[in-house]
Design an enzyme around this catalytic site. Structure first.
Site, PDB file in Angstrom:
ATOM      1  N   GLY A 160      -1.708  11.518  -3.120  1.00  0.00           N
ATOM      2  CA  GLY A 160      -2.639  12.335  -3.879  1.00  0.00           C
ATOM      3  C   GLY A 160      -3.934  12.467  -3.117  1.00  0.00           C
ATOM      4  N   ILE A 162      -6.489  10.350  -2.805  1.00  0.00           N
ATOM      5  CA  ILE A 162      -6.821   9.177  -1.986  1.00  0.00           C
ATOM      6  C   ILE A 162      -5.886   9.085  -0.790  1.00  0.00           C
ATOM      7  CG2 ILE A 162      -7.061   6.676  -1.936  1.00  0.00           C
ATOM      8  CD1 ILE A 162      -7.773   6.719  -4.868  1.00  0.00           C
ATOM      9  N   ARG A 182       5.440  11.731  -6.228  1.00  0.00           N
ATOM     10  CA  ARG A 182       6.399  11.810  -7.326  1.00  0.00           C
ATOM     11  C   ARG A 182       7.337  13.001  -7.131  1.00  0.00           C
ATOM     12  NH1 ARG A 182       4.444  12.716 -13.494  1.00  0.00           N
ATOM     13  NH2 ARG A 182       2.994  14.025 -12.316  1.00  0.00           N
ATOM     14  N   ARG A 185       6.927  18.306  -1.875  1.00  0.00           N
ATOM     15  CA  ARG A 185       6.261  19.566  -1.536  1.00  0.00           C
ATOM     16  C   ARG A 185       6.194  19.621  -0.018  1.00  0.00           C
ATOM     17  NH1 ARG A 185       2.404  16.062  -3.726  1.00  0.00           N
ATOM     18  NH2 ARG A 185       0.568  15.635  -2.434  1.00  0.00           N
ATOM     19  N   ARG A 237      -2.023  -0.803  -7.664  1.00  0.00           N
ATOM     20  CA  ARG A 237      -2.113  -1.779  -8.743  1.00  0.00           C
ATOM     21  C   ARG A 237      -1.191  -2.941  -8.402  1.00  0.00           C
ATOM     22  NH1 ARG A 237      -6.171   0.270 -10.183  1.00  0.00           N
ATOM     23  NH2 ARG A 237      -6.757   1.049 -12.253  1.00  0.00           N
ATOM     24  N   ASP A 260      -5.547  -5.453  -2.118  1.00  0.00           N
ATOM     25  CA  ASP A 260      -6.796  -5.474  -2.878  1.00  0.00           C
ATOM     26  C   ASP A 260      -6.525  -5.729  -4.352  1.00  0.00           C
ATOM     27  OD1 ASP A 260      -9.703  -5.048  -3.072  1.00  0.00           O
ATOM     28  OD2 ASP A 260      -9.162  -3.236  -4.196  1.00  0.00           O
ATOM     29  N   HIS A 284      -9.959  -6.919  -5.584  1.00  0.00           N
ATOM     30  CA  HIS A 284     -10.042  -5.610  -6.254  1.00  0.00           C
ATOM     31  C   HIS A 284     -11.437  -4.989  -6.107  1.00  0.00           C
ATOM     32  CE1 HIS A 284      -7.977  -3.143  -9.651  1.00  0.00           C
ATOM     33  NE2 HIS A 284      -8.638  -2.360  -8.809  1.00  0.00           N
ATOM     34  N   ILE A 285     -11.813  -4.771  -4.864  1.00  0.00           N
ATOM     35  CA  ILE A 285     -13.153  -4.240  -4.569  1.00  0.00           C
ATOM     36  C   ILE A 285     -13.107  -2.912  -3.820  1.00  0.00           C
ATOM     37  CG2 ILE A 285     -14.362  -6.447  -4.632  1.00  0.00           C
ATOM     38  CD1 ILE A 285     -13.203  -4.930  -1.333  1.00  0.00           C
TER      39      ILE A 285
END
Length: 321
Positions: A160, A162, A182, A185, A237, A260, A284-285
């Site tokens: 996407g 990012i 997902r 293309r 995540r 992260d 997680h920074i």
């Protein structure tokens, strides 16, 4: 006039982009009574969001300040439109991924440990890290004490905004890119092709949202399909990766990783991940730069203006995306 609720503690100087087309309603972290608003700029803190939400009435739209909305989405009642902050984290998250990849390719965690031990001669041990990922040609005479990014293939899983920002920043180093999203293309493969692509990647970057489909996307089977010594970078995540399988693969020296995010999170003291081999962890920074809140509130102000004018909203979350 559209009433837009926003956390009371936010500096008014950060709210100057909100136009007079909307009425800003400042909401205390712990409201005492009912608050009638049409749109809610959800607080950055999930704990604060949980305290505010039961007091909100007439709510139609929620604008998250984060790109990831899996936890916030669980709190919302049916019928409320949720919008994420896609684009807000592109720069800091992409920079973190580049930094993590370079740190692991140059074996910086290993060299930092030598610095702590005041051990210059120990640098020769770095060749063991190189051999983990490469068959060392017998004619090679110079020591292989770092690795290069230029000769690698980078697979970006979750292509996407990012993911695109990551590629733009890595491209000057010269790697080859594979892309997965997902849906397929031009230039991007469907996630159904992931198993086919994994054995060709030297570096795998995860930047997917957490949904029912992406939870444990990288389980023991997928990790086993990675090249020996390949680098897994998780800026998505924690639950996208099976933690037990990751720990096992790291300790067996099958792969390397830079993460992260973790599962569980926060990562408790004594967890096996802390001591796993060939692993770089940050807490997680990746998106938490000083510019984050300003960017997020600029997006929120533009979204509030669209809502007030009856224009289509952007970044509307559907099926977790």
């Amino acid at each position: 006039m559209v009433r837009v609720g926003i956390q009371e503690s936010i500096d008014p100087l950060l709210l100057q982009d909100f136009t007079r087309e909307v009425e800003l309603v400042r909401i205390a972290d712990e409201p005492e009574g009912e608050v009638e608003i049409d749109m809610w700029i959800a607080p950055v803190s999930l704990k604060t969001a949980r305290r505010q939400l039961p007091h909100l009435r007439r709510l139609q739209v929620v604008q998250s300040l984060w790109a990831g909305v899996d936890l916030l989405q669980q709190l919302l009642p049916p019928g409320v439109t949720l919008c994420d902050a896609q684009g807000v984290h592109d720069i800091p998250a992409a920079e973190w991924v580049v930094a993590a990849i370079l740190a692991m390719q140059k074996y910086l965690p290993f060299y930092f440990s030598l610095q702590q031990q005041e051990d210059w001669a120990g640098r020769r041990q770095a060749e063991q890290l190189y051999r983990q990922s490469h068959a060392l040609p017998p004619e090679l005479r110079s020591p292989a004490l770092i690795d290069e990014l230029s000769v690698t293939t980078v697979l970006i899983v979750g292509y996407g905004s990012i993911g695109k920002a990551i590629e733009e920043r890595l491209a000057p180093f010269g790697p080859r890119f594979l892309r997965v999203a997902r849906s397929a293309r031009e230039g991007v493969e469907s996630v159904s092709q992931l198993d086919r692509l994994l054995p060709h990647a030297d570096i795998v970057v995860l930047i997917t949202p957490l949904t029912a489909e992406t939870r444990n996307l990288f389980d023991a089977g997928r990790i086993a399909r990675m090249k020996r010594g390949a680098l897994l970078v998780n800026a998505a995540r924690g639950p996208v990766v099976d933690t037990d399988a990751l720990v096992q693969a790291l300790n067996d020296r099958k792969i390397r990783a830079a993460i992260d995010v973790t599962d569980p999170e926060p990562l408790p003291p004594g967890h096996p991940l802390w001591k796993a081999r060939n692993l770089l962890i940050t807490p997680h920074i990746a998106g938490a730069s000083a510019q984050f809140l300003k960017r997020a509130l600029t997006l929120a102000s533009e979204q509030a203006q669209r809502f007030a004018r009856g224009e289509p909203l952007i970044n509307v979350v559907e099926a977790g995306y």
